[in-house]
Design a protein around this motif. Structure first.
Motif, PDB file in Angstrom:
ATOM      1  N   TRP A  34       0.815  -1.221   0.000  1.00 33.96           N
ATOM      2  CA  TRP A  34       0.000   0.000   0.000  1.00 33.96           C
ATOM      3  C   TRP A  34       0.848   1.271   0.000  1.00 33.96           C
ATOM      4  CZ3 TRP A  34      -1.337   4.522   2.348  1.00 33.96           C
ATOM      5  CH2 TRP A  34      -2.601   5.065   2.026  1.00 33.96           C
ATOM      6  N   GLN A  90     -11.122  -4.654   5.592  1.00 36.73           N
ATOM      7  CA  GLN A  90     -12.251  -5.397   5.045  1.00 36.73           C
ATOM      8  C   GLN A  90     -11.721  -6.713   4.480  1.00 36.73           C
ATOM      9  OE1 GLN A  90     -15.428  -2.896   2.950  1.00 36.73           O
ATOM     10  NE2 GLN A  90     -13.613  -1.648   2.666  1.00 36.73           N
ATOM     11  N   ASP A 170      -7.091  -8.230   2.875  1.00 40.17           N
ATOM     12  CA  ASP A 170      -7.707  -6.942   3.131  1.00 40.17           C
ATOM     13  C   ASP A 170      -7.859  -6.264   1.774  1.00 40.17           C
ATOM     14  OD1 ASP A 170      -8.416  -4.380   3.802  1.00 40.17           O
ATOM     15  OD2 ASP A 170      -6.664  -3.971   5.044  1.00 40.17           O
ATOM     16  N   LEU A 171      -9.062  -5.794   1.455  1.00 34.23           N
ATOM     17  CA  LEU A 171      -9.317  -5.201   0.139  1.00 34.23           C
ATOM     18  C   LEU A 171      -8.315  -4.110  -0.220  1.00 34.23           C
ATOM     19  CD1 LEU A 171     -13.211  -4.927  -0.120  1.00 34.23           C
ATOM     20  CD2 LEU A 171     -11.683  -6.191  -1.645  1.00 34.23           C
ATOM     21  N   ALA A 172      -7.945  -3.281   0.741  1.00 30.44           N
ATOM     22  CA  ALA A 172      -7.033  -2.185   0.439  1.00 30.44           C
ATOM     23  C   ALA A 172      -5.654  -2.682   0.027  1.00 30.44           C
ATOM     24  CB  ALA A 172      -6.901  -1.256   1.650  1.00 30.44           C
ATOM     25  N   GLU A 175      -5.821  -3.943  -4.044  1.00 34.65           N
ATOM     26  CA  GLU A 175      -6.475  -3.119  -5.062  1.00 34.65           C
ATOM     27  C   GLU A 175      -5.847  -3.317  -6.438  1.00 34.65           C
ATOM     28  OE1 GLU A 175      -6.368   0.944  -3.929  1.00 34.65           O
ATOM     29  OE2 GLU A 175      -7.590   0.677  -2.140  1.00 34.65           O
ATOM     30  N   SER A 225      -8.282   5.356  -1.408  1.00 31.88           N
ATOM     31  CA  SER A 225      -8.215   3.898  -1.348  1.00 31.88           C
ATOM     32  C   SER A 225      -9.531   3.310  -0.858  1.00 31.88           C
ATOM     33  CB  SER A 225      -7.070   3.465  -0.425  1.00 31.88           C
ATOM     34  OG  SER A 225      -6.937   2.058  -0.390  1.00 31.88           O
ATOM     35  N   THR A 226     -10.163   3.971   0.103  1.00 32.39           N
ATOM     36  CA  THR A 226     -11.448   3.499   0.621  1.00 32.39           C
ATOM     37  C   THR A 226     -12.513   3.543  -0.464  1.00 32.39           C
ATOM     38  OG1 THR A 226     -10.912   4.244   2.860  1.00 32.39           O
ATOM     39  CG2 THR A 226     -13.242   3.914   2.336  1.00 32.39           C
ATOM     40  N   GLN A 228     -11.934   3.339  -3.682  1.00 28.87           N
ATOM     41  CA  GLN A 228     -11.598   2.275  -4.624  1.00 28.87           C
ATOM     42  C   GLN A 228     -12.014   0.914  -4.083  1.00 28.87           C
ATOM     43  OE1 GLN A 228     -10.640   2.226  -7.632  1.00 28.87           O
ATOM     44  NE2 GLN A 228     -10.223   0.036  -7.843  1.00 28.87           N
ATOM     45  N   SER A 229     -11.819   0.677  -2.782  1.00 24.98           N
ATOM     46  CA  SER A 229     -12.212  -0.596  -2.175  1.00 24.98           C
ATOM     47  C   SER A 229     -13.718  -0.800  -2.252  1.00 24.98           C
ATOM     48  CB  SER A 229     -11.747  -0.647  -0.710  1.00 24.98           C
ATOM     49  OG  SER A 229     -10.349  -0.688  -0.633  1.00 24.98           O
ATOM     50  N   ARG A 230     -14.488   0.282  -2.082  1.00 19.65           N
ATOM     51  CA  ARG A 230     -15.951   0.173  -2.199  1.00 19.65           C
ATOM     52  C   ARG A 230     -16.351  -0.197  -3.624  1.00 19.65           C
ATOM     53  NH1 ARG A 230     -17.284   5.694   1.167  1.00 19.65           N
ATOM     54  NH2 ARG A 230     -17.034   4.827   3.275  1.00 19.65           N
ATOM     55  N   LEU A 233     -15.643  -3.781  -3.923  1.00 22.90           N
ATOM     56  CA  LEU A 233     -16.566  -4.535  -3.076  1.00 22.90           C
ATOM     57  C   LEU A 233     -17.900  -4.761  -3.750  1.00 22.90           C
ATOM     58  CD1 LEU A 233     -17.031  -5.806  -0.282  1.00 22.90           C
ATOM     59  CD2 LEU A 233     -17.786  -3.573   0.529  1.00 22.90           C
TER      60      LEU A 233
END
Length: 240
Positions: A34, A90, A170-172, A175, A225-226, A228-230, A233
Protein backbone atom coordinates in the motif's frame (compact mmCIF):
# COMPACT_ATOMS: atom_id res chain seq x y z
CA UNK A 1 30.85 41.08 -7.11
CA UNK A 2 31.59 40.18 -3.50
CA UNK A 3 27.88 40.21 -2.63
CA UNK A 4 27.09 38.01 -5.62
CA UNK A 5 29.85 35.53 -4.72
CA UNK A 6 28.64 35.41 -1.12
CA UNK A 7 25.12 34.63 -2.36
CA UNK A 8 26.39 31.83 -4.60
CA UNK A 9 28.50 30.41 -1.76
CA UNK A 10 25.49 30.44 0.57
CA UNK A 11 23.37 28.65 -2.03
CA UNK A 12 26.00 25.96 -2.58
CA UNK A 13 26.29 25.35 1.16
CA UNK A 14 22.50 25.01 1.38
CA UNK A 15 22.42 22.46 -1.45
CA UNK A 16 25.26 20.50 0.12
CA UNK A 17 23.29 20.01 3.33
CA UNK A 18 21.07 16.93 3.49
CA UNK A 19 17.37 17.63 2.96
CA UNK A 20 14.98 17.20 5.86
CA UNK A 21 14.03 13.55 6.21
CA UNK A 22 11.16 11.56 7.66
CA UNK A 23 11.90 8.11 9.04
CA UNK A 24 8.87 5.81 8.92
CA UNK A 25 8.39 2.46 10.66
CA UNK A 26 5.75 0.33 8.93
CA UNK A 27 4.71 -3.33 8.99
CA UNK A 28 5.93 -5.18 5.90
CA UNK A 29 2.66 -5.97 4.10
CA UNK A 30 1.23 -2.47 4.48
CA UNK A 31 4.53 -0.99 3.35
CA UNK A 32 5.00 -3.30 0.35
CA UNK A 33 1.43 -3.39 -0.92
CA UNK A 34 0.00 0.00 0.00
CA UNK A 35 2.49 2.65 1.10
CA UNK A 36 5.52 2.19 -1.17
CA UNK A 37 3.51 2.09 -4.46
CA UNK A 38 2.05 5.50 -3.55
CA UNK A 39 5.14 7.25 -2.16
CA UNK A 40 6.19 8.72 -5.50
CA UNK A 41 3.12 10.97 -5.36
CA UNK A 42 4.22 12.44 -2.02
CA UNK A 43 7.80 12.83 -3.26
CA UNK A 44 6.61 14.63 -6.39
CA UNK A 45 4.63 17.03 -4.20
CA UNK A 46 7.55 17.61 -1.80
CA UNK A 47 10.85 16.99 -3.61
CA UNK A 48 12.70 18.98 -0.93
CA UNK A 49 12.15 16.22 1.65
CA UNK A 50 13.59 12.73 1.91
CA UNK A 51 11.55 9.72 3.01
CA UNK A 52 13.13 6.66 4.63
CA UNK A 53 10.88 3.62 5.06
CA UNK A 54 11.74 0.75 7.37
CA UNK A 55 9.74 -2.41 6.64
CA UNK A 56 9.47 -4.49 9.80
CA UNK A 57 7.82 -7.73 10.86
CA UNK A 58 6.06 -6.07 13.77
CA UNK A 59 4.06 -2.97 14.69
CA UNK A 60 5.63 0.34 15.68
CA UNK A 61 5.81 0.43 19.48
CA UNK A 62 6.83 3.14 22.00
CA UNK A 63 10.07 1.27 22.79
CA UNK A 64 11.26 1.54 19.17
CA UNK A 65 13.95 4.14 18.58
CA UNK A 66 15.28 5.85 15.47
CA UNK A 67 11.92 6.60 13.79
CA UNK A 68 9.93 9.79 13.49
CA UNK A 69 6.50 8.29 12.74
CA UNK A 70 4.97 4.90 12.09
CA UNK A 71 1.94 2.98 10.90
CA UNK A 72 0.39 0.29 13.07
CA UNK A 73 -2.18 -2.41 12.47
CA UNK A 74 -4.87 -3.29 14.97
CA UNK A 75 -4.50 -2.63 18.66
CA UNK A 76 -1.29 -1.06 19.94
CA UNK A 77 0.12 0.31 23.17
CA UNK A 78 0.23 3.93 21.98
CA UNK A 79 -1.94 6.56 23.73
CA UNK A 80 -4.96 7.64 21.72
CA UNK A 81 -3.45 11.11 21.28
CA UNK A 82 -0.65 9.58 19.18
CA UNK A 83 -2.97 7.71 16.79
CA UNK A 84 -4.80 8.85 13.67
CA UNK A 85 -7.05 6.21 12.00
CA UNK A 86 -6.19 5.60 8.34
CA UNK A 87 -7.95 2.52 6.95
CA UNK A 88 -10.44 -0.01 8.29
CA UNK A 89 -9.75 -3.60 7.30
CA UNK A 90 -12.25 -5.40 5.05
CA UNK A 91 -11.66 -9.14 4.69
CA UNK A 92 -12.45 -11.07 1.53
CA UNK A 93 -11.04 -14.30 0.00
CA UNK A 94 -8.86 -14.00 -3.11
CA UNK A 95 -7.20 -16.46 -5.47
CA UNK A 96 -5.62 -16.54 -8.92
CA UNK A 97 -7.73 -16.90 -12.08
CA UNK A 98 -5.79 -20.08 -12.78
CA UNK A 99 -6.87 -21.55 -9.46
CA UNK A 100 -10.55 -21.11 -10.32
CA UNK A 101 -10.02 -22.72 -13.68
CA UNK A 102 -9.10 -25.86 -11.75
CA UNK A 103 -11.68 -25.51 -8.93
CA UNK A 104 -15.28 -24.34 -8.87
CA UNK A 105 -16.03 -21.17 -6.83
CA UNK A 106 -17.14 -22.04 -3.28
CA UNK A 107 -20.81 -21.39 -2.63
CA UNK A 108 -21.38 -23.51 0.49
CA UNK A 109 -19.29 -24.75 3.41
CA UNK A 110 -18.69 -28.21 1.93
CA UNK A 111 -17.06 -26.64 -1.15
CA UNK A 112 -14.08 -25.69 0.99
CA UNK A 113 -13.38 -29.32 1.90
CA UNK A 114 -11.23 -29.78 -1.19
CA UNK A 115 -9.79 -26.25 -1.41
CA UNK A 116 -6.42 -25.20 -0.02
CA UNK A 117 -6.75 -22.18 2.27
CA UNK A 118 -3.77 -19.94 2.97
CA UNK A 119 -3.29 -18.30 6.36
CA UNK A 120 -1.28 -15.39 7.70
CA UNK A 121 0.28 -16.04 11.12
CA UNK A 122 -2.49 -18.42 12.16
CA UNK A 123 -1.84 -20.29 15.40
CA UNK A 124 -4.65 -22.58 16.62
CA UNK A 125 -6.65 -22.34 18.81
CA UNK A 126 -6.56 -18.55 18.30
CA UNK A 127 -9.10 -17.58 15.63
CA UNK A 128 -7.58 -16.03 12.53
CA UNK A 129 -8.98 -14.00 9.66
CA UNK A 130 -10.42 -17.10 7.98
CA UNK A 131 -12.32 -17.99 11.16
CA UNK A 132 -13.77 -14.49 11.44
CA UNK A 133 -14.82 -14.39 7.80
CA UNK A 134 -16.28 -17.93 7.79
CA UNK A 135 -18.30 -17.15 10.93
CA UNK A 136 -20.11 -14.45 8.95
CA UNK A 137 -20.28 -16.18 5.57
CA UNK A 138 -23.70 -16.96 4.07
CA UNK A 139 -22.49 -20.40 2.93
CA UNK A 140 -22.04 -21.64 6.49
CA UNK A 141 -19.07 -22.21 8.76
CA UNK A 142 -16.35 -24.69 7.73
CA UNK A 143 -13.11 -26.03 9.18
CA UNK A 144 -10.63 -23.15 9.16
CA UNK A 145 -7.99 -24.95 11.25
CA UNK A 146 -6.29 -26.45 8.22
CA UNK A 147 -4.26 -25.13 5.33
CA UNK A 148 -0.85 -23.53 4.89
CA UNK A 149 0.51 -20.79 7.17
CA UNK A 150 2.73 -17.88 6.11
CA UNK A 151 4.59 -15.34 8.25
CA UNK A 152 3.00 -12.29 6.61
CA UNK A 153 -0.09 -11.41 4.64
CA UNK A 154 2.10 -10.45 1.70
CA UNK A 155 3.56 -13.97 1.55
CA UNK A 156 0.14 -15.64 1.66
CA UNK A 157 -1.10 -13.33 -1.12
CA UNK A 158 1.94 -14.10 -3.26
CA UNK A 159 1.25 -17.80 -2.75
CA UNK A 160 -2.34 -17.20 -3.89
CA UNK A 161 -1.06 -15.41 -7.00
CA UNK A 162 0.83 -18.57 -7.98
CA UNK A 163 -2.37 -20.63 -7.79
CA UNK A 164 -1.46 -22.36 -4.53
CA UNK A 165 -4.83 -21.73 -2.87
CA UNK A 166 -7.26 -19.13 -1.55
CA UNK A 167 -5.93 -16.44 0.78
CA UNK A 168 -7.81 -14.08 3.06
CA UNK A 169 -7.02 -10.48 2.08
CA UNK A 170 -7.71 -6.94 3.13
CA UNK A 171 -9.32 -5.20 0.14
CA UNK A 172 -7.03 -2.18 0.44
CA UNK A 173 -3.95 -4.40 0.19
CA UNK A 174 -5.03 -6.04 -3.08
CA UNK A 175 -6.48 -3.12 -5.06
CA UNK A 176 -3.83 -3.31 -7.79
CA UNK A 177 -3.92 -7.12 -7.91
CA UNK A 178 -7.68 -7.14 -8.44
CA UNK A 179 -7.54 -4.37 -11.03
CA UNK A 180 -4.87 -6.26 -13.01
CA UNK A 181 -6.55 -9.63 -12.38
CA UNK A 182 -3.52 -11.13 -10.74
CA UNK A 183 -6.07 -12.02 -8.07
CA UNK A 184 -9.86 -12.38 -8.19
CA UNK A 185 -12.61 -12.71 -5.58
CA UNK A 186 -14.23 -16.18 -5.69
CA UNK A 187 -16.90 -15.23 -3.10
CA UNK A 188 -19.12 -12.13 -2.94
CA UNK A 189 -18.88 -11.55 0.81
CA UNK A 190 -16.49 -9.17 2.53
CA UNK A 191 -16.56 -8.34 6.22
CA UNK A 192 -15.31 -5.41 8.28
CA UNK A 193 -12.96 -7.00 10.79
CA UNK A 194 -12.94 -4.14 13.28
CA UNK A 195 -9.16 -3.70 13.00
CA UNK A 196 -7.77 -0.40 11.76
CA UNK A 197 -4.47 0.92 10.44
CA UNK A 198 -3.26 3.99 12.34
CA UNK A 199 -0.73 6.70 11.65
CA UNK A 200 1.44 7.11 14.76
CA UNK A 201 3.03 10.36 15.96
CA UNK A 202 5.17 9.61 19.05
CA UNK A 203 5.12 13.32 19.98
CA UNK A 204 1.88 14.78 18.56
CA UNK A 205 2.44 18.05 20.41
CA UNK A 206 5.70 18.64 18.49
CA UNK A 207 4.51 18.52 14.91
CA UNK A 208 6.93 19.53 12.18
CA UNK A 209 5.96 20.64 8.66
CA UNK A 210 7.13 17.35 7.15
CA UNK A 211 5.13 15.26 9.65
CA UNK A 212 1.97 17.31 9.12
CA UNK A 213 2.35 17.19 5.34
CA UNK A 214 2.89 13.44 5.35
CA UNK A 215 -0.07 12.82 7.67
CA UNK A 216 -2.39 14.95 5.50
CA UNK A 217 -1.18 13.20 2.34
CA UNK A 218 -1.64 9.80 3.98
CA UNK A 219 -5.25 10.61 4.90
CA UNK A 220 -5.88 11.85 1.36
CA UNK A 221 -4.53 8.61 -0.12
CA UNK A 222 -6.47 6.53 2.40
CA UNK A 223 -9.74 8.24 1.44
CA UNK A 224 -9.08 7.48 -2.25
CA UNK A 225 -8.22 3.90 -1.35
CA UNK A 226 -11.45 3.50 0.62
CA UNK A 227 -13.46 4.71 -2.37
CA UNK A 228 -11.60 2.27 -4.62
CA UNK A 229 -12.21 -0.60 -2.17
CA UNK A 230 -15.95 0.17 -2.20
CA UNK A 231 -15.90 0.02 -5.99
CA UNK A 232 -14.23 -3.39 -5.84
CA UNK A 233 -16.57 -4.54 -3.08
CA UNK A 234 -19.71 -3.87 -5.09
CA UNK A 235 -18.28 -5.22 -8.35
CA UNK A 236 -19.69 -8.55 -9.46
CA UNK A 237 -17.71 -11.47 -7.99
CA UNK A 238 -16.70 -14.49 -10.03
CA UNK A 239 -19.74 -16.40 -11.20
CA UNK A 240 -20.00 -20.16 -10.89
Amino acid sequence: MRAALDLISSGVEHLAQPSERLRIHVASTFGIRWLVPRLSRFEARHPEWRIEVNLAWYNFEPKDQGYDVGITYGRSSWPDACLTPILTEQLTPVCSPDFLERHRPPRQASDFDTLQILHCQFQPPNPGDWHRWASDWSGGFFDTNRGEVFATLDLSLRAAETGRGIAMADLAMVEDDLALRRLIRPCPEAMVSGDTYHFVQPEPEHNTPIVLAFRDWLLEEAQASTIQSRTVLFASPVQA
